[in-house]
Design an enzyme around this catalytic site. Structure first.
Site, PDB file in Angstrom:
ATOM      1  N   THR A   1      -2.418   2.818  -5.868  1.00  0.00           N
ATOM      2  CA  THR A   1      -1.295   1.917  -6.099  1.00  0.00           C
ATOM      3  C   THR A   1      -1.779   0.506  -5.821  1.00  0.00           C
ATOM      4  O   THR A   1      -2.035   0.145  -4.668  1.00  0.00           O
ATOM      5  CB  THR A   1      -0.105   2.256  -5.202  1.00  0.00           C
ATOM      6  OG1 THR A   1       0.354   3.571  -5.513  1.00  0.00           O
ATOM      7  CG2 THR A   1       1.042   1.272  -5.416  1.00  0.00           C
TER       8      THR A   1
ATOM      9  N   LYS B   1       5.187   2.049 -11.018  1.00  0.00           N
ATOM     10  CA  LYS B   1       5.104   2.498  -9.626  1.00  0.00           C
ATOM     11  C   LYS B   1       5.627   1.430  -8.674  1.00  0.00           C
ATOM     12  O   LYS B   1       6.375   1.731  -7.730  1.00  0.00           O
ATOM     13  CB  LYS B   1       3.642   2.843  -9.291  1.00  0.00           C
ATOM     14  CG  LYS B   1       3.393   3.177  -7.821  1.00  0.00           C
ATOM     15  CD  LYS B   1       4.110   4.434  -7.375  1.00  0.00           C
ATOM     16  CE  LYS B   1       3.937   4.694  -5.884  1.00  0.00           C
ATOM     17  NZ  LYS B   1       2.579   5.109  -5.528  1.00  0.00           N
TER      18      LYS B   1
ATOM     19  N   LYS C   1       2.633  -2.586   2.201  1.00  0.00           N
ATOM     20  CA  LYS C   1       1.721  -2.953   1.110  1.00  0.00           C
ATOM     21  C   LYS C   1       2.441  -2.870  -0.229  1.00  0.00           C
ATOM     22  O   LYS C   1       2.376  -3.793  -1.053  1.00  0.00           O
ATOM     23  CB  LYS C   1       0.509  -2.027   1.102  1.00  0.00           C
ATOM     24  CG  LYS C   1      -0.520  -2.376   0.035  1.00  0.00           C
ATOM     25  CD  LYS C   1      -1.388  -1.199  -0.348  1.00  0.00           C
ATOM     26  CE  LYS C   1      -0.673  -0.284  -1.303  1.00  0.00           C
ATOM     27  NZ  LYS C   1      -1.546   0.742  -1.923  1.00  0.00           N
TER      28      LYS C   1
END
Length: 306
Positions: free
Chosen positions: A96, A171, A246
């Site tokens: 990701t 995502k 994050k």
């Protein structure tokens, strides 16, 4: 069956690669962590001492790395994937990372003559273990279709998202929405408690009403309500505050790049960072619930046992 190289054998990479072994593939793996390598060996992965060794004879390369800078180093470095992978290898990045980095990797791979897709996942550690992940796959349509057969042993659903980088875009937006829903569960669970509602009764109502969400069904931050909730285990991580911060940061970065106002995402990002600043980076992201309580005390949380 194929020879697959897997780089990044962490909490997600290990169970994902194990499912490829179960499907009959030969999997060669690499990670900087010796405990991760040991766990991979227990799962039937042949571990290697370098990226170059891992890539020998690979028909497919999967990467599952924590940050964009790691992906850039692993793919673009002198000892990286583009320098050592067999020319006909299919490259699948399930990290990701930010959209810009994903687009850079697509461009570099294409220039070097490789097929590449960005294919991040949703479903967490439990989904990785159960092979029920959702893969969001961006890239050339024909390459996405070629990647599908190697992704299937790990997935419940595979969605072709469009051109290069759109897997990462999907995502990032999905996780942003998840964290906002989690904040709603955090605030709602504490308010319901302070109003004297039985937590099971309130959850039973919300779970079949307009307050329902994946976060409520899976991560509800009150012990004894949802089996998969970290609140049952003093908020031991199923999705750590560090990883959530994050991902929230990636959403805020995307918002800045596109001019989209994201105040709810900003609030969640601040609360996740507050957990990190207090030394709880490795606790579950649902521990942000304690910030809704005036005294920081919530059901299931004992800081003395953290």
């Amino acid at each position: 069956m194929s020879t697959i190289a897997w780089i990044g054998l962490g909490h997600m990479g290990n169970p994902m690669s194990a499912n490829l072994v179960k499907a009959g593939h030969t999997v060669r793996g690499y990670d900087l962590s010796e405990p991760a390598l040991a766990a991979a060996r227990d799962n039937g992965v042949t571990t290697c001492a370098s990226i170059a060794e891992t890539l020998e004879g690979a028909e497919v390369v999967f990467t599952m790395l924590p940050k964009g800078e790691h992906s850039r180093a692993v793919y673009l470095g002198e000892d990286g994937v583009l320098a050592h992978a067999p020319q006909d290898a299919l490259l699948i990045d399930s990290s990701t990372i930010d959209v810009e980095t994903a687009e850079q990797l697509h461009a570099a791979a294409e220039e070097a003559g490789f097929r590449f897709v960005d294919a991040p996942v949703s479903g967490g550690i439990s989904g990785a273990a159960a092979a029920t992940l959702t893969f969001m796959v961006g890239g050339r349509p024909e390459v996405v279709e070629q990647a599908r057969e190697f992704i299937e042993p790990m997935a419940r659903k595979i969605v072709a998202t469009g051109h290069a980088g759109t897997g990462q875009a999907a995502k990032i937006v999905n996780n942003m929405m998840l964290f906002i829903c989690l904040e709603a569960c955090a605030e709602g669970s504490v308010l319901a408690d302070r109003l004297g509602l039985d937590p099971q009764v309130f959850w039973d109502i919300a779970s079949v009403s307009s307050g329902n969400s994946w976060a409520l069904q899976t991560w509800y931050p009150v012990p004894g309500i949802v089996d998969s909730a970290a609140a049952n285990h003093n908020f031991e991580a199923t999705f750590s505050a560090a990883l959530a911060a994050k991902d929230a940061g990636l959403a805020l970065m995307a918002g800045e790049q596109t001019g989209v106002d994201l105040p709810a995402a900003q609030l969640v990002a601040e609360r996740l960072q507050r957990l990190i600043d207090e030394g709880y980076a490795d606790k579950d992201c649902s521990l942000i619930t304690k910030y809704a309580a005036p005294d920081g005390r919530i059901r299931g949380w004992d800081p003395e046992q953290a």
